[in-house]
Scaffold this active site. Structure first.
Site, PDB file in Angstrom:
ATOM      1  N   GLU A 280       0.874  -1.155   0.000  1.00 12.09           N
ATOM      2  CA  GLU A 280       0.000   0.000   0.000  1.00 12.09           C
ATOM      3  C   GLU A 280       0.921   1.218   0.000  1.00 12.09           C
ATOM      4  OE1 GLU A 280      -3.449   1.153   2.953  1.00 12.09           O
ATOM      5  OE2 GLU A 280      -2.668  -0.848   3.347  1.00 12.09           O
ATOM      6  N   ARG A 504       4.782 -13.005   9.540  1.00 12.48           N
ATOM      7  CA  ARG A 504       5.432 -11.693   9.461  1.00 12.48           C
ATOM      8  C   ARG A 504       6.757 -11.718  10.194  1.00 12.48           C
ATOM      9  NH1 ARG A 504       1.347  -7.701   8.460  1.00 12.48           N
ATOM     10  NH2 ARG A 504       2.616  -5.984   9.199  1.00 12.48           N
ATOM     11  N   LYS A 514       3.985   1.678  10.351  1.00 14.82           N
ATOM     12  CA  LYS A 514       4.150   2.976   9.705  1.00 14.82           C
ATOM     13  C   LYS A 514       3.533   4.093  10.550  1.00 14.82           C
ATOM     14  CE  LYS A 514       3.437   0.656   5.328  1.00 14.82           C
ATOM     15  NZ  LYS A 514       2.357   0.214   4.473  1.00 14.82           N
TER      16      LYS A 514
HETATM   17  P1  ATP Z   1       2.503  -2.081   8.087  1.00 26.19           P
HETATM   18  O1  ATP Z   1       1.073  -1.862   8.403  1.00 26.19           O
HETATM   19  O2  ATP Z   1       3.255  -2.949   9.040  1.00 26.19           O
HETATM   20  O3  ATP Z   1       3.273  -0.869   7.778  1.00 26.19           O
HETATM   21  P2  ATP Z   1       1.336  -3.364   5.833  1.00 26.19           P
HETATM   22  O4  ATP Z   1       0.931  -4.744   6.127  1.00 26.19           O
HETATM   23  O5  ATP Z   1       0.302  -2.321   5.777  1.00 26.19           O
HETATM   24  O6  ATP Z   1       2.534  -2.955   6.774  1.00 26.19           O
HETATM   25  P3  ATP Z   1       1.625  -3.352   3.013  1.00 26.19           P
HETATM   26  O7  ATP Z   1       2.281  -2.236   2.336  1.00 26.19           O
HETATM   27  O8  ATP Z   1       0.168  -3.462   2.921  1.00 26.19           O
HETATM   28  O9  ATP Z   1       2.129  -3.303   4.516  1.00 26.19           O
HETATM   29  O10 ATP Z   1       2.302  -4.737   2.712  1.00 26.19           O
HETATM   30  C1  ATP Z   1       2.844  -5.203   1.524  1.00 26.19           C
HETATM   31  C2  ATP Z   1       3.178  -6.644   1.738  1.00 26.19           C
HETATM   32  O11 ATP Z   1       4.186  -6.779   2.731  1.00 26.19           O
HETATM   33  C3  ATP Z   1       1.998  -7.463   2.217  1.00 26.19           C
HETATM   34  O12 ATP Z   1       1.941  -8.657   1.481  1.00 26.19           O
HETATM   35  C4  ATP Z   1       2.294  -7.724   3.664  1.00 26.19           C
HETATM   36  O13 ATP Z   1       1.754  -8.955   4.061  1.00 26.19           O
HETATM   37  C5  ATP Z   1       3.809  -7.732   3.683  1.00 26.19           C
HETATM   38  N1  ATP Z   1       4.315  -7.362   4.995  1.00 26.19           N
HETATM   39  C6  ATP Z   1       3.998  -6.273   5.722  1.00 26.19           C
HETATM   40  N2  ATP Z   1       4.624  -6.292   6.906  1.00 26.19           N
HETATM   41  C7  ATP Z   1       5.354  -7.427   6.953  1.00 26.19           C
HETATM   42  C8  ATP Z   1       6.219  -8.035   7.932  1.00 26.19           C
HETATM   43  N3  ATP Z   1       6.447  -7.480   9.115  1.00 26.19           N
HETATM   44  N4  ATP Z   1       6.811  -9.209   7.609  1.00 26.19           N
HETATM   45  C9  ATP Z   1       6.594  -9.790   6.430  1.00 26.19           C
HETATM   46  N5  ATP Z   1       5.797  -9.281   5.476  1.00 26.19           N
HETATM   47  C10 ATP Z   1       5.168  -8.112   5.725  1.00 26.19           C
HETATM   48 MG    MG Z   2      -1.507  -2.336   5.182  1.00 27.33          MG
END
Ligand code: ATP
Ligand code: MG
Length: 869
Positions: A280, A504, A514
């Protein structure tokens, strides 16, 4: 389908089984993984019972081989399995590859005992190839090929071919084989980099300039937000060869609601793996995303497939232009090139039509309840969902209402489109999830065209489907969403990708979210999103962590479905290990104090050669001048000697690294504040009246005083928070001493040489890589010519923030990394100015007016020092 109960390794029955598996020699991770996947666990137990292994303990490698046998040997006869077990036990069948080959052989040749020679040959028993043997064997293998190899471009398929061949070469250790192949190819086709360059140039020449979005910009700009060596780090492959990621379906094997969908899918993909990384664009990526990127891109790369970078931009409020560029840059910095860059919003038109189709199929309805009522209908968090009063509206009415939503006739939160799923399911995700909601905010790319926006649940699976994703890899919190994902694809009768979920990555002592990082940045508690105390990827890059070390970290942790928290020490130790073998060493003094060698004439000057790495002679050596006055570190001097102290003190002799003779302290001066200001000493050179003191007990680093390069700032970072884990009001917990700055440090002049070379190498490699990417991009564009897109570039969309591929995005100051001998690993901070790196290659590097050198400590040399510091 009932939702999967959450797996709890601590539940007594699981814990007991895990312990039992561990007794066979499996690591806790593998044992837990076996218990988590009942099918694998059962197969392993069956093998144990059948072959009488209970009570035995094996080295981990053998235990893993047994698990592999239990997973792959189900078609063998019990006797055949017993035979393989015996060969694993006697140490002749070792690696999982060998087990797989053994099973394959016995499937085709079921007689037990098998023809021993043939079995051994098929399973690679007893083959240990020396490095010297490899080139000859490779050449022999080349001459046996029906289709001759013609250039470096054949290297990938060639290596793949060896794996599938009957040649003994396939049993060679992967790294040795790769090196040997490269040296044979160099012999045959010349330098690899030069060949890549020629190929890239040829491709560029044939490319139309309009499309040359990926053309490298001229020079690296000092403003490049951050970066590393342009060379892509090697992808560690173990996680794809064994364990969770090695057990996925083959392309086309995932079930479809109609057989035609499979046929079409195979046509669309030509049997290749397609994955996507769908961030995202609402913030900078963090270390957790390294894992996701490595899994998504790495899985496809390992299988010769392709990966989309898909910006999941369905939430109009959260996006900011700078995040798009940073995400692409980060993916590339980690060594991956997107096959195509796409946007969920590119599919808004198609998604809208699919929503209409879903309504027509009687599988979606417009609900005008308020949020409270929807929540209550969905069981209010206590189960027992009730059907919404709008659930059974006629199709026509739903179409009309959806049209009203689309036209902006509903205010936000007063209407939504819901999928008509399964209220009897035990999975709350199936309780009529929302597909579309009203939002009046303008969208970053589509402006004010839309008043309705699709949700994650509606968008994700359908975008995956449209992009023919073969393996949709995501994190475990999406496990319950998988049922809805599959439901929607089936409801619309479109290709249904298979989703797999991995755990994760979490780090102790800090957070990655974030939202929380934003609070730190906005309150000024850290300098920016790339403050090296943070764990955003841009921060890690700025701090100097090499991308290869990040990949190694993920690889060492492994990819499973088990959630865990990793200690920061583990991360640092991986980085340290990585730098140990890759970073050159320079002599640097953090807190200098001058030694004057009293018995040495003022014009004394000798050149000493200092190797850049004691164990890697190919890194070369640098010349350093040694003269009458040198700096050493304050910490290497004591005013009062002690018996267990071996560095400098009055009357004590110490070695200066690579200097011709040791020195003995004769006296020292102090200022009013009690600080030592100068040490007087004798160079133990017999020609200058020195004594033969024998080999000193310790050597310390030094920097020659004339010509010493002053470092404006050396920044040491300590954990950002005082508590682990940081509390909810973490702002109050920020450690005020988490950044320590040293302003007096000096380094030897060879620093400039290293700086200029590091940047030149990075530029060269990154230009080559970028040109290659551009070439691949051309292939992509070529292949997509026939494909119809929602909107053409004249789509009225905002493209101002479209991320672009440039060579300079891989080149940054942090490429200048080294070990400050006996101090720590350092990288140059992006706020530095080192003018000579931009001068022509033939101009000797050195200090220039206006230079400013700032170093970041990447990691300490030892874990203990790290804790103390
Ligand atoms: P966050 O909310 O922690 O900033 P998010 O899940 O909103 O992260 P996205 O940008 O939506 O992040 O994620 C892109 C991809 O990265 C998704 O497939 C998500 O599952 C993966 N991802 C996010 N955080 C992690 C993590 N801590 N470990 C492994 N994969 C992750
Ligand atoms: Mg997200």
């Amino acid at each position: 389908m009932a939702p999967k109960a959450k797996f709890d390794p601590a539940a007594p029955e699981n814990a007991e089984l895990i312990a039992r598996f561990e007794r066979f020699g499996l690591t806790t991770n593998s044992a837990t993984e076996l218990v988590r996947t009942p099918k694998s666990g059962t197969a392993f137990r069956a093998l144990v019972d059948e072959t009488g292994l209970e009570g035995k303990t094996f080295p981990t490698g053998q235990a893993n081989a047994l698990v592999k046998l239990s997973a792959t040997g189900s078609k063998l006869s019990p006797d055949a399995r017993k035979y393989v077990v015996s060969r694993i036990e006697d140490g002749s069948v070792v690696s999982p590859d060998q087990v797989a080959a053994a099973v394959k052989y016995l499937e085709a040749n079921p007689a037990i005992p098998p023809d021993a020679a043939a079995f051994d040959k098929a399973a690679g028993v007893g083959i240990s190839l020396t490095l010297e043997q490899l080139p000859g064997m490779i050449k022999e293998y080349i001459s046996s090929l029906a289709k001759p190899i013609a250039s470096w471009a054949d290297q990938g398929p060639f290596m793949g071919g060896i794996k599938g061949s009957t040649s003994d070469l396939k049993w060679a250790p992967a790294a040795d084989l790769k090196n040997a192949v490269e040296s044979v190819f160099t012999e045959l086709f010349g330098d690899k980099a030069a060949a890549a360059k020629a190929r890239a140039e040829a491709a560029k020449a044939s490319a139309k300039p309009a499309k040359a979005k990926a053309a490298p910009k001229a020079a690296a700009s000092a403003t490049a937000s951050s970066s590393t060596a342009g060379a892509a780090p090697d992808l560690p492959t173990r996680i794809f060869e064994e364990g969770f990621l090695s057990e996925f379906h083959k392309v086309g094997e995932n079930p479809q609601i109609k057989p035609e969908l499979k046929v079409q899918h195979l046509k669309d993909t030509k049997g290749q793996v397609y994955t996507r990384f769908p961030p995202e664009p609402n913030g900078y990526l963090h270390i957790g995303h390294v894992k996701a990127i490595m899994v998504d891109f790495g899985y496809a790369k390992f299988h010769g497939g392709r990966t989309y970078l898909r910006y999941d931009d369905t939430n109009p409020e959260a996006e900011e232009g700078r995040f798009f560029q940073s995400i692409l840059e980060t993916v590339r910095w980690l060594g991956f090139e997107p096959w195509k860059i796409t946007y969920s919003s590119d599919n808004f038109d198609k998604l809208y039509l699919l929503a209409v189709e879903l309504i027509k199929r009687g599988k979606a309805y417009v609900c005008t309840c308020d949020a409270e009522k929807i929540k209550e209908d969905r069981g209010g968090g206590h189960g027992n969902p009730k059907p919404c009063e709008h659930r059974d509206r006629p199709v026509e009415e739903n179409l009309a209402e959806f049209e009203c939503m689309k036209n902006g006739e509903y205010a936000e939160k007063t209407a939504c489109l819901r999928m008509k799923q399964d209220l009897t399911s035990g999975n709350p995700y199936m309780w009529d999830a929302i597909a579309y909601r009203v939002k009046k905010a303008p969208h970053h790319r589509t402006g004010d065209k839309w008043k309705i926006y699709p949700t994650y649940d509606f968008t994700h699976c359908l975008c995956d489907s449209m992009e023919h994703i073969t393996h949709s890899l995501c994190t475990t919190e999406f496990i319950p969403a998988r049922e809805s994902y599959e439901w929607l694809c089936d409801a619309l009768e479109v290709y249904k990708p298979r989703q797999y979920e991995f755990a994760r990555l979490n780090l102790q002592g800090t957070f990655l979210s974030k939202r929380k990082v934003r609070r730190l940045v906005e309150s000024g508690l850290v300098k920016d999103w790339d403050d090296p105390r943070l764990y955003t990827i841009i921060a890690l890059r700025r701090r100097g962590i090499p991308p290869g070390a990040l990949l190694a970290f993920v690889s060492e942790l492994g990819v499973t479905t088990l959630l865990s928290e990793t200690q920061l020490q583990k991360f640092e130790s991986t980085v340290r290990k990585f730098l140990e073998d890759t970073a050159p060493r320079l002599m640097m003094v953090l807190k200098p104090v001058k030694i004057v060698l009293e018995n040495v004439p003022a014009d004394y000057s000798v050149t000493v050669k200092v190797p850049l790495h004691p164990k890697i002679p190919s890194m070369g050596e640098v010349d350093t001048t040694f003269s009458r006055e040198v700096y050493i570190d304050r910490d290497d001097f004591r005013e009062v000697d002690a018996p267990d102290y071996f560095r400098l003190a009055p009357g004590k002799t110490v070695g200066l690294f690579k200097a011709p003779f040791p020195v003995t302290c004769t006296s020292f001066n102090k200022n009013d504040a009690g600080e030592v200001t100068e040490i007087r000493a004798r160079l133990e050179d017999p020609a200058l009246g020195g004594q033969n003191t024998g080999k000193p007990k310790a050597y310390i680093q030094w920097v020659n005083a004339p010509g010493a390069v002053k470092i404006d700032e050396v920044r040491y970072f300590k954990p950002l928070f005082k508590s682990d884990p940081p509390p909810a009001d973490f702002e109050a917990d920020v450690n005020p001493d988490s950044l320590e700055v040293f302003t007096g440090a000096v380094i030897e002049p060879a620093f400039y040489q290293l700086a200029k070379k590091s940047i030149a190498d990075a530029r060269k490699e990154s230009h080559e890589r970028t040109a290659r990417a551009a070439q691949e991009c051309e292939v992509a564009n070529e292949e997509n010519k026939g494909e119809k897109k929602d909107e053409t570039p004249k789509d009225g969309k905002n493209h101002a923030d479209d991320p672009i591929v440039t060579a300079d995005q891989l080149v940054g100051m942090e490429n200048i990394r080294f070990q400050g001998m006996r101090l720590a690993y350092f990288a140059v901070d992006r706020e530095s100015t080192i003018k000579c790196i931009d001068e022509p290659a033939d101009v000797a590097p050195g200090p220039r007016d206006g230079d400013k050198i700032i170093l970041n400590r990447i990691v300490s040399l030892k874990e203990d020092a790290g804790k103390k510091a």
